[in-house]
Design an enzyme around this catalytic site. Structure first.
Site, PDB file in Angstrom:
ATOM      1  N   PRO A   1     -26.229  18.180  37.044  1.00  0.00           N
ATOM      2  CA  PRO A   1     -26.457  17.220  35.972  1.00  0.00           C
ATOM      3  C   PRO A   1     -27.488  16.193  36.458  1.00  0.00           C
ATOM      4  O   PRO A   1     -27.417  15.730  37.601  1.00  0.00           O
ATOM      5  CB  PRO A   1     -25.090  16.560  35.790  1.00  0.00           C
ATOM      6  CG  PRO A   1     -24.375  16.801  37.080  1.00  0.00           C
ATOM      7  CD  PRO A   1     -24.877  18.109  37.599  1.00  0.00           C
TER       8      PRO A   1
ATOM      9  N   ALA B   1     -26.904  11.870  37.601  1.00  0.00           N
ATOM     10  CA  ALA B   1     -25.476  11.572  37.743  1.00  0.00           C
ATOM     11  C   ALA B   1     -25.155  10.956  39.102  1.00  0.00           C
ATOM     12  O   ALA B   1     -23.999  10.734  39.426  1.00  0.00           O
ATOM     13  CB  ALA B   1     -24.650  12.838  37.538  1.00  0.00           C
ATOM     14  N   GLY B   2     -26.188  10.721  39.917  1.00  0.00           N
ATOM     15  CA  GLY B   2     -25.927  10.146  41.240  1.00  0.00           C
ATOM     16  C   GLY B   2     -25.883  11.219  42.312  1.00  0.00           C
ATOM     17  O   GLY B   2     -25.413  10.981  43.418  1.00  0.00           O
ATOM     18  N   LEU B   3     -26.379  12.433  41.983  1.00  0.00           N
ATOM     19  CA  LEU B   3     -26.368  13.521  42.958  1.00  0.00           C
ATOM     20  C   LEU B   3     -27.762  13.772  43.524  1.00  0.00           C
ATOM     21  O   LEU B   3     -28.070  14.853  44.007  1.00  0.00           O
ATOM     22  CB  LEU B   3     -25.790  14.786  42.300  1.00  0.00           C
ATOM     23  CG  LEU B   3     -24.314  14.634  41.914  1.00  0.00           C
ATOM     24  CD1 LEU B   3     -23.864  15.749  40.978  1.00  0.00           C
ATOM     25  CD2 LEU B   3     -23.418  14.606  43.153  1.00  0.00           C
TER      26      LEU B   3
ATOM     27  N   ALA C   1     -34.421  15.131  44.980  1.00  0.00           N
ATOM     28  CA  ALA C   1     -34.660  16.573  45.150  1.00  0.00           C
ATOM     29  C   ALA C   1     -35.926  17.009  44.415  1.00  0.00           C
ATOM     30  O   ALA C   1     -36.683  17.838  44.918  1.00  0.00           O
ATOM     31  CB  ALA C   1     -33.438  17.363  44.669  1.00  0.00           C
TER      32      ALA C   1
ATOM     33  N   ASP D   1     -31.504   9.495  50.322  1.00  0.00           N
ATOM     34  CA  ASP D   1     -31.414  10.721  49.518  1.00  0.00           C
ATOM     35  C   ASP D   1     -32.528  11.701  49.854  1.00  0.00           C
ATOM     36  O   ASP D   1     -32.309  12.913  49.950  1.00  0.00           O
ATOM     37  CB  ASP D   1     -31.484  10.381  48.021  1.00  0.00           C
ATOM     38  CG  ASP D   1     -30.191   9.752  47.525  1.00  0.00           C
ATOM     39  OD1 ASP D   1     -29.197   9.756  48.276  1.00  0.00           O
ATOM     40  OD2 ASP D   1     -30.175   9.254  46.382  1.00  0.00           O
TER      41      ASP D   1
END
Ligand code: MEV
Length: 334
Positions: A114, A117-119, A124, A165
């Site tokens: 998703p 969503a904070g991923l 990426a 990240d």
């Protein structure tokens, strides 16, 4: 050897400890996961740069960039259009630094996660686009170089971002990040049994980072102590991770969540899911990432299924994940 088409995949990231405090130079621990973003960059001819993005629910966006003008044919999704701006910035940074004509390039972004969503989908995308385009124009970059470009992309698009990240997405594995001091992979010889859940977000990471800054400026002493405590949690967590001490890791996650709540970055629905996960037997549970809704993680050795059901019953969507040890991966087609 020159190539005409390159595909790069870069993993999403869950934050085990230290988000937000890492923006203030404190250490953090993040883990790359086996789902992420795939970016294909190819020479298509023509005079403009085309970027398409789609997620697994088949929403999509396409933009055409000619010189400085951007024309978009958007199939209504603001998260996807944000992803496009990370890709465009990555392309501009690489071509600005190493040369390369962006005209006649087509970029396709696909997500297994998703978006927003904070991923770490924005990290990426930045990492995968930089890696793919560098390969297309025959520039050799290490994963550390790509992580740095990815971080510059996030700084350009968001204004403020830590290197967390982009480092985890580019290098893979469980990463310890102390901005400006040290970025290293932690060796973990045991499984980290995490349940990941998410809900829709009310605010973006950028907005939440700004809110924390406002709080920091208003109560510098108080917030500084919170940031230092989060840093101390990370130091304890490094030792617990080395020993595979789940009980300590769970306790530290719960303390970290309390401090994130104090910073005002959780919300009622997300905190409720976190409490339900603990009630179902998780040793620890916390939000993961910027907050404001978004992702949560629960450490649930032996009770993953029970905790996953609790997360779903509380209104979260569960994502099954494992650690990714590879980081960004590039394939080319001559
Ligand atoms: C976002 O995934 C994590 C934050 O700490 C922001 C950052 O590190 O750039 C909230």
């Amino acid at each position: 050897m020159s190539v005409l088409k390159v595909t790069a995949t870069a993993p999403g990231v869950v934050k085990l400890f230290g988000e937000h405090a890492v923006v203030y130079g404190k250490p953090a621990i993040a883990m790359a996961i086996n789902k992420g973003i795939r970016v294909t960059v190819e020479e298509s001819g023509g005079n403009s740069l085309m970027i398409f993005a789609k997620d697994l629910e088949v929403k999509g966006i396409a933009i055409r960039v000619t010189g400085d003008s951007i024309e978009g044919s958007v199939i209504n999704d603001s998260q996807l259009s944000k992803l496009v701006s990370y890709a465009l910035t990555a392309l501009r940074i690489i071509s600005g630094k190493y040369g390369g004509d962006l005209r006649g390039i087509r970029v396709i972004i696909e997500s297994q996660l998703p978006i927003g969503a904070g991923l770490a989908t924005s990290a990426a995308v930045s990492v995968a686009t930089a890696a793919a385009y560098a390969r297309l124009i025959n520039v050799k970059l290490s994963k550390e170089d790509i992580a740095k470009v990815g971080h510059s992309v996030e700084l350009t698009v968001q204004g403020a971002a830590s290197p967390m990240d982009t480092a985890a997405s580019s290098i893979g594995g469980v990463m310890y990040i102390k901005p400006g001091v040290e970025i290293k992979r932690l060796s973990t010889s045991f499984k980290i049994p995490l349940v990941v859940g998410y809900i829709e977000r009310e605010l973006t990471t950028g907005e939440l980072v700004r809110r924390v800054k406002v709080l920091y400026n208003k109560y510098p002493k108080v917030i500084d102590d919170i940031m230092n405590s989060i840093g101390a949690i990370v130091d304890e967590a490094v030792t617990a991770l080395g020993k595979g001490d789940y009980v300590t890791l769970g306790e530290l996650m719960n303390i970290n969540q309390g401090l994130l709540e104090a910073l005002g970055v959780s919300n009622h629905r997300l905190s409720n899911i976190i409490y339900m996960a603990r009630r179902a037997g998780a040793l620890g549970a916390k939000l993961s990432g910027g907050g404001g809704g978004g992702a949560m993680i629960a450490l649930a050795p032996g009770v993953e299924d029970k905790v996953a059901v609790a997360v779903e019953l509380a209104g979260g969507e569960v994502i099954l994940i494992d650690v990714d040890y590879e980081g960004v991966h590039v394939e080319d087609y001559s």
